[in-house]
Design an enzyme around this catalytic site. Structure first.
Site, mmCIF file in Angstrom:
data_model
loop_
_atom_site.group_PDB
_atom_site.id
_atom_site.type_symbol
_atom_site.label_atom_id
_atom_site.label_comp_id
_atom_site.label_asym_id
_atom_site.label_seq_id
_atom_site.Cartn_x
_atom_site.Cartn_y
_atom_site.Cartn_z
ATOM 1 N N ARG A 1 -22.373 -27.544 -0.708
ATOM 2 C CA ARG A 1 -22.389 -29.010 -0.734
ATOM 3 C C ARG A 1 -22.157 -29.624 0.639
ATOM 4 O O ARG A 1 -21.842 -30.803 0.757
ATOM 5 C CB ARG A 1 -21.346 -29.519 -1.736
ATOM 6 C CG ARG A 1 -21.624 -29.050 -3.161
ATOM 7 C CD ARG A 1 -20.741 -29.738 -4.175
ATOM 8 N NE ARG A 1 -21.103 -29.320 -5.516
ATOM 9 C CZ ARG A 1 -20.266 -28.757 -6.397
ATOM 10 N NH1 ARG A 1 -19.011 -28.564 -6.064
ATOM 11 N NH2 ARG A 1 -20.692 -28.393 -7.591
ATOM 12 N N LYS B 1 -9.879 -37.009 -0.141
ATOM 13 C CA LYS B 1 -9.808 -35.766 -0.912
ATOM 14 C C LYS B 1 -10.301 -34.615 -0.052
ATOM 15 O O LYS B 1 -11.377 -34.723 0.541
ATOM 16 C CB LYS B 1 -10.675 -35.890 -2.170
ATOM 17 C CG LYS B 1 -10.712 -34.635 -3.037
ATOM 18 C CD LYS B 1 -11.667 -34.800 -4.215
ATOM 19 C CE LYS B 1 -11.687 -33.538 -5.065
ATOM 20 N NZ LYS B 1 -12.643 -33.642 -6.184
ATOM 21 N N CYS C 1 -20.224 -37.868 -11.789
ATOM 22 C CA CYS C 1 -20.933 -36.897 -10.958
ATOM 23 C C CYS C 1 -21.872 -36.104 -11.857
ATOM 24 O O CYS C 1 -21.842 -36.241 -13.078
ATOM 25 C CB CYS C 1 -19.951 -35.978 -10.233
ATOM 26 S SG CYS C 1 -20.685 -35.156 -8.789
ATOM 27 N N CYS D 1 -22.419 -32.533 -11.104
ATOM 28 C CA CYS D 1 -22.249 -31.093 -10.898
ATOM 29 C C CYS D 1 -21.834 -30.353 -12.160
ATOM 30 O O CYS D 1 -22.231 -29.204 -12.375
ATOM 31 C CB CYS D 1 -21.257 -30.828 -9.769
ATOM 32 S SG CYS D 1 -19.621 -31.531 -10.044
ATOM 33 N N ARG E 1 -13.584 -25.972 -9.866
ATOM 34 C CA ARG E 1 -14.966 -25.574 -10.147
ATOM 35 C C ARG E 1 -15.019 -24.521 -11.243
ATOM 36 O O ARG E 1 -15.973 -24.463 -12.027
ATOM 37 C CB ARG E 1 -15.633 -25.075 -8.867
ATOM 38 C CG ARG E 1 -15.891 -26.199 -7.873
ATOM 39 C CD ARG E 1 -16.502 -25.707 -6.573
ATOM 40 N NE ARG E 1 -16.729 -26.815 -5.656
ATOM 41 C CZ ARG E 1 -17.148 -26.686 -4.410
ATOM 42 N NH1 ARG E 1 -17.392 -25.473 -3.919
ATOM 43 N NH2 ARG E 1 -17.330 -27.751 -3.642
ATOM 44 N N SER F 1 -7.027 -29.042 -6.882
ATOM 45 C CA SER F 1 -6.679 -27.867 -7.688
ATOM 46 C C SER F 1 -6.192 -26.689 -6.860
ATOM 47 O O SER F 1 -5.251 -25.983 -7.260
ATOM 48 C CB SER F 1 -7.888 -27.455 -8.526
ATOM 49 O OG SER F 1 -8.999 -27.108 -7.699
ATOM 50 N N CYS G 1 -24.310 -32.029 -7.120
ATOM 51 C CA CYS G 1 -23.905 -33.390 -7.447
ATOM 52 C C CYS G 1 -25.079 -34.361 -7.462
ATOM 53 O O CYS G 1 -24.888 -35.558 -7.723
ATOM 54 C CB CYS G 1 -22.860 -33.876 -6.451
ATOM 55 S SG CYS G 1 -21.411 -32.805 -6.361
ATOM 56 N N GLU H 1 -16.990 -43.905 6.341
ATOM 57 C CA GLU H 1 -17.311 -43.809 4.914
ATOM 58 C C GLU H 1 -16.472 -44.803 4.104
ATOM 59 O O GLU H 1 -16.985 -45.459 3.189
ATOM 60 C CB GLU H 1 -17.054 -42.385 4.421
ATOM 61 C CG GLU H 1 -18.018 -41.331 4.954
ATOM 62 C CD GLU H 1 -19.317 -41.279 4.166
ATOM 63 O OE1 GLU H 1 -19.553 -42.179 3.324
ATOM 64 O OE2 GLU H 1 -20.104 -40.339 4.393
ATOM 65 N N LYS I 1 -14.575 -37.524 0.901
ATOM 66 C CA LYS I 1 -14.447 -36.264 0.165
ATOM 67 C C LYS I 1 -15.005 -35.147 1.040
ATOM 68 O O LYS I 1 -16.196 -35.103 1.331
ATOM 69 C CB LYS I 1 -15.201 -36.334 -1.156
ATOM 70 C CG LYS I 1 -15.124 -35.063 -1.985
ATOM 71 C CD LYS I 1 -15.882 -35.232 -3.297
ATOM 72 C CE LYS I 1 -15.842 -33.980 -4.134
ATOM 73 N NZ LYS I 1 -16.589 -34.144 -5.409
#
Length: 341
Positions: free
Chosen positions: A228, A259, A127, A129, A216, A286, A137, A244, A206
């Site tokens: 995003r 995710k 990615c 980001c 982040r 996280s 991203c 997707e 995602k």
């Protein structure tokens, strides 16, 4: 219910009375070999440093003995797979350090392959980001709709990153940017460069989630403007996730992902029921990790039991693999036999 002598014939409790019996008939089993542990390599540190927003996890220099020792300890517990994230020494508009031969992930990969050979399975997050000065991203461009993230120019960069990571020793490339067509472009770039054996684990579904905050903070990857939501998935949608997933499979993904995990157990189940022939990984992110950790610190929950219960729920929903910050803790509990159910 049929009865004999006034008592129920069917007694589910017979299979719950003893732990040994519960273990025999358990439908879902956790094993450390199904965990993938995220690792953060940081070009700005010269020793392991605990991250501030993701307690219990560390930044490692990309070429440090401590990183090797940590991975050896983890593998001794049965965890064989790692997902590598990089924090570069500098950032720019294009995120050039992401595909540099001397980039932080590339240095770490070459070092780990030299020290550990092919023992660990190494996935590399792909990615921009964490490498760009704008925190997105993809590449921002001006349009009649204002500043947007340009899909196709971003894909050209993704292709360069993928080849660079493969050259350095990645087993699987894990594109997380949610750009349309990213798997197809990366697969073609890898094949054209001779890396036909390098796989793709795609962040297929995602979602634009509030649960990414601690990550982040670790990566310093919060967008400097806007958000995003124009490229990550809308949390209100379920069938779109299947679209997707199927697109990524058609483009060449070897493993697909949902995710986050906990707020999206229904999506995990949906994908597994409709695409059972493709390995599915769920990312226990996280924010989910820190919620349990803080609740345990406050004494609100039994932390060890909650960790295993959460991971079991993710596996029960249909995940074949789980990316989780709890991996080391859970593996230690499983190996020691301290499983409460």
């Amino acid at each position: 219910m049929a009865k004999i002598g006034g008592f129920p014939r069917f007694r589910p409790r017979r299979l719950r009375l003893l732990k040994a019996v519960r273990d025999l008939v358990a439908e879902t089993r956790l094993d450390p070999s199904n965990f993938i542990l995220p690792i953060f390599v940081n070009d700005n540190v010269d020793r392991p440093v605990e991250t501030k927003t993701l307690e219990g996890h560390y930044y490692y220099p990309p070429q440090s003995p401590e990183l090797v020792n940590f991975m050896l300890k983890t593998m001794d517990l049965g965890i064989r797979a790692f997902l590598i994230f990089g924090i570069p020494s500098s950032k720019d508009y294009h995120g050039g350090q992401a595909w540099s031969r001397d980039g932080v992930v590339q240095k770490a990969l070459r070092f780990l392959r030299k020290e550990l050979g092919g023992r660990p399975v190494i996935f590399t997050d792909l990615c921009l980001c964490g490498y760009t000065d704008h925190g997105h991203c993809g590449l921002p461009v001006n349009s009649r709709r204002g500043t947007i993230i340009d899909n196709d120019s971003t894909l050209e960069i993704y292709a360069k990153i993928a080849v660079s990571q493969a050259e350095a020793g990645a087993d699987f490339i894990a594109p997380s940017g949610m750009m349309d067509g990213q798997v197809k472009v990366i697969r073609e770039a890898l094949d054209n460069s001779g890396f036909t054996d390098v796989g793709i684990m795609s962040y297929s579904a995602k979602y634009a989630s509030a649960f990414y905050g601690p990550f982040r903070g670790v990566m310093d990857s919060t967008p400097r403007f806007s958000d995003r939501r124009s490229y990550q998935m809308d949390p209100r949608n379920a069938w779109e996730a299947l679209k997707e997933i199927l697109a990524d499979v058609e483009e060449g993904a070897d493993i697909v992902m949902v995710k986050p995990a906990l707020a999206y157990l229904d999506i995990i189940r949906l994908v597994k029921e409709h695409v059972p022939y493709v390995p599915l990984v769920a990312y226990n992110v996280s924010g989910e990790y820190m919620l349990l950790r803080k609740a345990a610190e406050l004494g609100i929950i039994d932390g060890e039991t909650a960790v295993l219960e959460v991971l079991t729920a993710i596996a029960r929903a249909g995940a074949d693999m789980i990316i989780t910050y709890h991996a080391l803790e859970a593996a230690e509990l499983i190996r020691s036999g301290r499983v409460p159910f």
